[in-house]
Design an enzyme around this catalytic site. Structure first.
Site, PDB file in Angstrom:
ATOM      1  N   ASN A 232      72.582  94.471  62.578  1.00 53.07           N
ATOM      2  CA  ASN A 232      73.758  94.998  62.942  1.00 53.07           C
ATOM      3  C   ASN A 232      74.860  94.628  61.815  1.00 53.07           C
ATOM      4  O   ASN A 232      74.759  93.612  61.384  1.00 53.07           O
ATOM      5  CB  ASN A 232      74.063  94.441  64.480  1.00 53.07           C
ATOM      6  CG  ASN A 232      75.304  95.213  64.887  1.00 53.07           C
ATOM      7  OD1 ASN A 232      75.525  96.328  64.522  1.00 53.07           O
ATOM      8  ND2 ASN A 232      76.150  94.616  65.624  1.00 53.07           N
ATOM      9  N   ARG A 268      71.969  88.784  73.261  1.00 52.17           N
ATOM     10  CA  ARG A 268      73.469  88.305  73.512  1.00 52.17           C
ATOM     11  C   ARG A 268      74.100  89.109  72.482  1.00 52.17           C
ATOM     12  O   ARG A 268      73.929  88.852  71.365  1.00 52.17           O
ATOM     13  CB  ARG A 268      73.558  86.814  73.220  1.00 52.17           C
ATOM     14  CG  ARG A 268      72.786  85.809  74.347  1.00 52.17           C
ATOM     15  CD  ARG A 268      72.800  84.398  73.799  1.00 52.17           C
ATOM     16  NE  ARG A 268      74.272  83.855  74.047  1.00 52.17           N
ATOM     17  CZ  ARG A 268      74.795  83.028  73.203  1.00 52.17           C
ATOM     18  NH1 ARG A 268      74.000  82.232  72.713  1.00 52.17           N
ATOM     19  NH2 ARG A 268      75.999  82.813  73.584  1.00 52.17           N
ATOM     20  N   LEU A 269      75.225  89.913  72.899  1.00 56.52           N
ATOM     21  CA  LEU A 269      75.739  90.720  72.203  1.00 56.52           C
ATOM     22  C   LEU A 269      76.509  90.127  71.259  1.00 56.52           C
ATOM     23  O   LEU A 269      77.414  89.153  71.185  1.00 56.52           O
ATOM     24  CB  LEU A 269      76.990  91.360  73.047  1.00 56.52           C
ATOM     25  CG  LEU A 269      77.731  92.281  72.473  1.00 56.52           C
ATOM     26  CD1 LEU A 269      77.175  93.536  71.829  1.00 56.52           C
ATOM     27  CD2 LEU A 269      78.798  92.986  73.391  1.00 56.52           C
ATOM     28  N   ASP A 270      76.194  90.458  69.783  1.00 54.19           N
ATOM     29  CA  ASP A 270      76.968  89.998  68.743  1.00 54.19           C
ATOM     30  C   ASP A 270      76.837  88.271  68.389  1.00 54.19           C
ATOM     31  O   ASP A 270      77.640  87.843  67.594  1.00 54.19           O
ATOM     32  CB  ASP A 270      78.542  90.181  68.514  1.00 54.19           C
ATOM     33  CG  ASP A 270      78.582  91.818  68.501  1.00 54.19           C
ATOM     34  OD1 ASP A 270      77.645  92.540  67.722  1.00 54.19           O
ATOM     35  OD2 ASP A 270      79.486  92.338  69.154  1.00 54.19           O
ATOM     36  N   LYS A 271      75.652  88.121  68.946  1.00 49.47           N
ATOM     37  CA  LYS A 271      75.459  86.413  68.869  1.00 49.47           C
ATOM     38  C   LYS A 271      74.169  86.128  68.149  1.00 49.47           C
ATOM     39  O   LYS A 271      73.741  84.934  68.293  1.00 49.47           O
ATOM     40  CB  LYS A 271      75.597  85.884  70.359  1.00 49.47           C
ATOM     41  CG  LYS A 271      76.683  86.002  71.136  1.00 49.47           C
ATOM     42  CD  LYS A 271      77.790  85.308  70.518  1.00 49.47           C
ATOM     43  CE  LYS A 271      79.114  85.286  71.444  1.00 49.47           C
ATOM     44  NZ  LYS A 271      80.059  84.701  71.182  1.00 49.47           N
TER      45      LYS A 271
END
Length: 326
Positions: A232, A268-271
């Site tokens: 991403n 985990r979102l954007d982790k």
């Protein structure tokens, strides 16, 4: 212990960064007989000797080698080697089998042995912003990235004609707003359709996915199907300016640096583990539209480096961090 042996299958101007800029030197496609060995294991003496000795006994010429230890006592050891062996294409499965039995089992290794000649198959997910997508398609088309792009999937139809102009298949899969998509067996209904597309491509399923400004959240069930194989890209204002219109809020706050982060996607979102980051310096003189232009430019650069390093097997994951032999 895991193993994978894979046989061959028959832009914009640079931006001046603040501080050190990671080099991303393009590499020529590997010649026939070339392969890469990736190793992760508990650190102890004798690992390099065991690996190199095994390859030497089989007439392998090691052309490049990188290694890293997190701690010589009780740490983790990471190794990436490129090597050449005439006639490798017909021997890679045998080589992998012998390596697993004679070396990897003795050192509790997680490892991969992959042909450097084979082009990885990369699918791209995108929404309406096209800057990252167009850069990737251009680089692949020019041969700057050793990859195939069999399909681009979008939750909007807007970019269909632009994608098809590169000779790449475009698929529109509508995705409702977050929370509106019904779930079945963990996947949303749009994700089930996307999996049908990804698994049904001529030439076989895709190897990994790039989210080139794809503005929908993937379910954990979808992410689990591509562990450490979804990349991403996003701006580096997170977590300071989350949500809609972050550049406007950053401009109002008077930020002095803007940047971009490329990372592997996890539940985990954007982790997820960070692969690459970069920043550029801005000032009060930059208007909002100029900040957005600079932001798009650095996103292209950071994403292209991360994707290239993944394609060249230069990224090894260590928990929630990465070891990048760039």
């Amino acid at each position: 212990m895991t193993a994978k042996a894979t046989s061959p299958r028959p832009g914009p101007a640079p931006t001046q960064a603040a501080g050190h800029v990671s080099a991303c030197k393009p590499h020529a496609p590997a010649q026939a007989g070339s392969a890469r060995l990736l190793v992760t294991c508990p650190d102890r003496s004798g690992i390099v000797a065991a690996v190199s000795g095994f390859l030497h006994q089989r007439g392998v010429n090691i052309t490049h080698s990188d290694q890293h230890s997190t701690d010589p006592e009780g740490g983790r050891f990471f190794l990436r080697q490129e090597f050449y062996l005439p006639g490798l294409e017909g021997r890679i499965d045998e080589l992998a089998r012998d390596f697993g039995r004679e070396v990897a089992a003795n050192y509790d290794m997680k490892w991969q042995l992959v042909s450097a000649r084979r082009k990885k198959r990369m699918a791209v997910l995108v929404s309406r912003q096209d800057h990252a997508l167009m850069d990737l398609l251009w680089r692949v088309g020019r041969g700057e990235m050793h990859a195939e792009v069999p399909v681009v999937i979008s939750n909007h139809p807007d970019l269909g004609r632009a994608v098809e102009s590169f000779g790449v298949q475009f698929q529109h899969v509508h995705v409702p707003e977050a929370g509106d998509a019904p779930r079945t067996r963990g996947l949303s209904i749009p994700e089930e359709r996307m999996m049908e597309i990804l698994d049904g491509q001529p030439g076989g399923p895709v190897d990994f996915i790039v989210l080139a400004r794809y503005m929908r959240i993937l379910t954990p069930a979808f992410v689990k199907r591509f562990p450490q194989r979804i990349i991403n890209i996003h701006h580096s204002f997170l977590p300071a300016f989350e949500g809609a219109d972050p550049y406007r809020r950053a401009s109002e706050r008077g930020v002095k640096l803007i940047g971009a982060t490329a990372h592997y996607v996890t539940g985990r979102l954007d982790k997820g583990p960070i692969i690459e980051q970069d920043v550029i310096r801005v000032s009060h003189r930059h208007r909002l539209d100029e900040l957005k232009l600079l932001g798009r430019d650095i996103e292209r650069q950071v994403l292209s480096r991360a994707v290239r390093w993944h394609l060249e097997d230069r990224v090894l994951v260590d928990g929630n961090k990465t070891i990048v032999f760039a």
